[in-house]
Write an enzyme that holds these catalytic residues in place. Structure first.
Site, PDB file in Angstrom:
ATOM      1  CG  HIS A  82      -2.147   0.999   1.074  1.00 16.74           C
ATOM      2  ND1 HIS A  82      -1.923   2.496   1.479  1.00 16.74           N
ATOM      3  CD2 HIS A  82      -3.252   0.536   1.062  1.00 16.74           C
ATOM      4  CE1 HIS A  82      -3.246   2.684   1.226  1.00 16.74           C
ATOM      5  NE2 HIS A  82      -3.779   1.887   1.068  1.00 16.74           N
ATOM      6  N   GLY A 163       6.046  21.624  11.006  1.00 19.04           N
ATOM      7  CA  GLY A 163       7.497  21.059  10.742  1.00 19.04           C
ATOM      8  C   GLY A 163       8.120  21.546   9.555  1.00 19.04           C
ATOM      9  CG  HIS A 167      10.347  11.347  13.121  1.00 14.65           C
ATOM     10  ND1 HIS A 167      10.901  10.067  13.026  1.00 14.65           N
ATOM     11  CD2 HIS A 167      10.174  11.697  14.245  1.00 14.65           C
ATOM     12  CE1 HIS A 167      11.039  10.001  14.641  1.00 14.65           C
ATOM     13  NE2 HIS A 167      10.512  10.954  15.122  1.00 14.65           N
ATOM     14  N   PRO A 168      13.150  11.247  10.920  1.00 17.32           N
ATOM     15  CG  PRO A 168      15.054  10.756  12.268  1.00 17.32           C
ATOM     16  CD  PRO A 168      13.810  11.679  12.227  1.00 17.32           C
ATOM     17  CB  THR A 169      12.416   6.003  12.385  1.00 17.40           C
ATOM     18  OG1 THR A 169      11.924   7.097  13.423  1.00 17.40           O
ATOM     19  CG2 THR A 169      13.998   5.720  12.571  1.00 17.40           C
ATOM     20  CB  ALA A 170       7.967   8.646  12.403  1.00 16.08           C
ATOM     21  N   GLY A 171       8.840   9.340   9.220  1.00 15.19           N
ATOM     22  CA  GLY A 171       8.653   9.967   8.009  1.00 15.19           C
ATOM     23  C   GLY A 171       7.596  11.192   8.188  1.00 15.19           C
TER      24      GLY A 171
END
Lengths: 297, 297
Positions: A82, A163, A167-171
């Site tokens: 998805h 923002g 976010h590096p891991t959460a996008g």
């Protein structure tokens, strides 16, 4: 009368049961919040949560779940069919009862601001909360997906609403407000996918049909028939009976017949009651005559 | 999930606003009880109250209102066009949610026993609470009215279920349990009352029609049309669309058409949702897909 809002956050985790349970847990056992459903898709590696509640406790619970997902989901390692751009991919707020769309938009903005402030999770506002017309459509917002977002948000057309960096891991997450969607599919007595696609084109808004209808043709292979698969994006303005009767009329062109329909997932009672009132020709009907509406007040 | 029961007590006072307010007041401002409606008819000199609630608080509130009515209404001086036999003429309990008919019957019996014990008000149990088949029908129970009751209850067939003598001013009350009634009227494009009566006969249970349908023909003089006026006594078994389509079919015999319908008062959402699901041919539909049902749980 209590205010009730629905929220259907989509999380990019549909496989790890331990993480799934942790993400869902902020919606359990809270005064003013009720978890209605959560369904996970292994192939999509995605979970869709359906929750209703009063505005303030609902916002709090959603933010809490966002925090858990930001901590547990690493998008740099996420795989799934998805389209997705964030650990929390999308958060729509839907006014259900005694709530205006403006209030649902305000909830979306509150949650968006807090998500950036608390978790440094950047946010696109979308649909009724969008800050510009080209940002209303979720597919347009999400185009490029997680992997392309760092580049996309440099374009001034696609600065996040809250923002200024991924976010590096959460996008990144889309937060918005919209009417309840009704997933309504109408079955035809033929196996010709072209017919279903052509009828879908004739009834959907995009190509000249009804304003609050999106649709495509799909095959139901195991039954040997095809279906006009639709999302009704505002049943209060484009009624279910209207698109149903229109499909019946369009189907005549191809010599095929409507043989049934299906409704996927939840829908507000008014969508069906309005349809019953149409077919029975009820004069001067008011939703205040519905016992459950009165009880809920 | 909370239990919800509806009660529709009928009081023999429809004119004196001060008394009306006093009779209704036990249903106001109580935890677990909600007054939905009360409507008074001057000609009938009668008031119909619609209230919902959880079983225990609802029973208490009903008993309290019975006490007020017994004190304020003197049947020996009552005049009104509607048949009546008591200050509180009839008290039906209707299971709405998470309540069985057996539980509604038990509520009726509790209230009946307490009304005799506390107020010396004798009670006939009727409908699903009836102690014998010949006592099910309210019209049969009430036959003779207040003026004939002292004599009637001497007949062993008509001993009260609770109590052994008429209350001198409050008479006697029927307490029972039944399914929700839906008052459903279908309009025809003609002014021939015979046609409406004949169609009513064809579709109603009494004369060979649908089991949970009562009906008569009536004239809507100001519109110059006639109507099949019905009480649907169990919409879950005799669906609204079924009687509607049957009337359409019967009307052909007289060369007339159905031109609309009306629903009087309140009805449960399921009566209309079931009808919408029929006309749209929705496959595998479940009431659990209705958002409001889920929210109420």
């Amino acid at each position: 009368m209590k205010q009730i809002v629905q929220c259907i956050p989509n999380f990019s985790e549909g496989r790890d049961l331990d993480k799934i349970e942790k993400i869902v847990s902020p919606f359990r056992g809270k005064e003013g919040v009720k978890l209605l459903d959560y369904s996970c898709d292994e192939d999509h590696n995605r979970m869709v949560v359906t929750v209703v509640g009063e505005p303030e406790p609902l916002k709090k619970a959603v933010l809490e779940a966002v925090g858990v997902a930001v901590e547990l989901i690493d998008m740099s390692r996420h795989e799934g069919q998805h389209p997705r751009m964030g650990a929390v991919d999308v958060i729509p707020f839907v006014p259900i009862r005694n709530v205006t769309m403006e209030e649902a938009v305000a909830m979306a903005k509150d949650v968006a601001a807090a998500a950036w402030e608390i978790y440094q999770l950047p946010i696109f506002l979308y649909e009724k909360a969008a800050s510009a017309p080209h940002r209303e459509n979720l597919a347009a917002v999400r185009k490029g997906q997680f992997e392309g977002m760092a580049e996309k948000i440099k374009d001034s057309q696609w600065h996040p609403d809250f923002g200024n960096q991924l976010h590096p891991t959460a996008g990144i997450t889309a937060v918005g407000a919209r009417m309840p969607l009704v997933a309504f599919n109408v079955n035809l007595d033929c196996n010709n996918l072209d017919f279903a696609n052509q009828i879908a084109k004739n009834v959907r808004h995009l190509s000249g049909g009804l304003r609050y209808c999106k649709g495509i043709g799909i095959e139901l292979k195991e039954r040997g028939i095809v279906q006009v698969s639709m999302n009704m994006t505002d049943y209060s303005k484009t009624a279910l009976y209207r698109v149903f009767e229109l499909i019946r009329i369009e189907a005549r062109r191809y010599g095929v017949n409507v043989v049934g329909s299906e409704i996927i997932g939840l829908l507000p009672m008014e969508a069906l009651i309005d349809t019953a009132v149409y077919y029975l020709g009820v004069e001067n009907f008011s939703m205040d005559q519905v016992l459950e509406k009165r009880i809920m007040e």
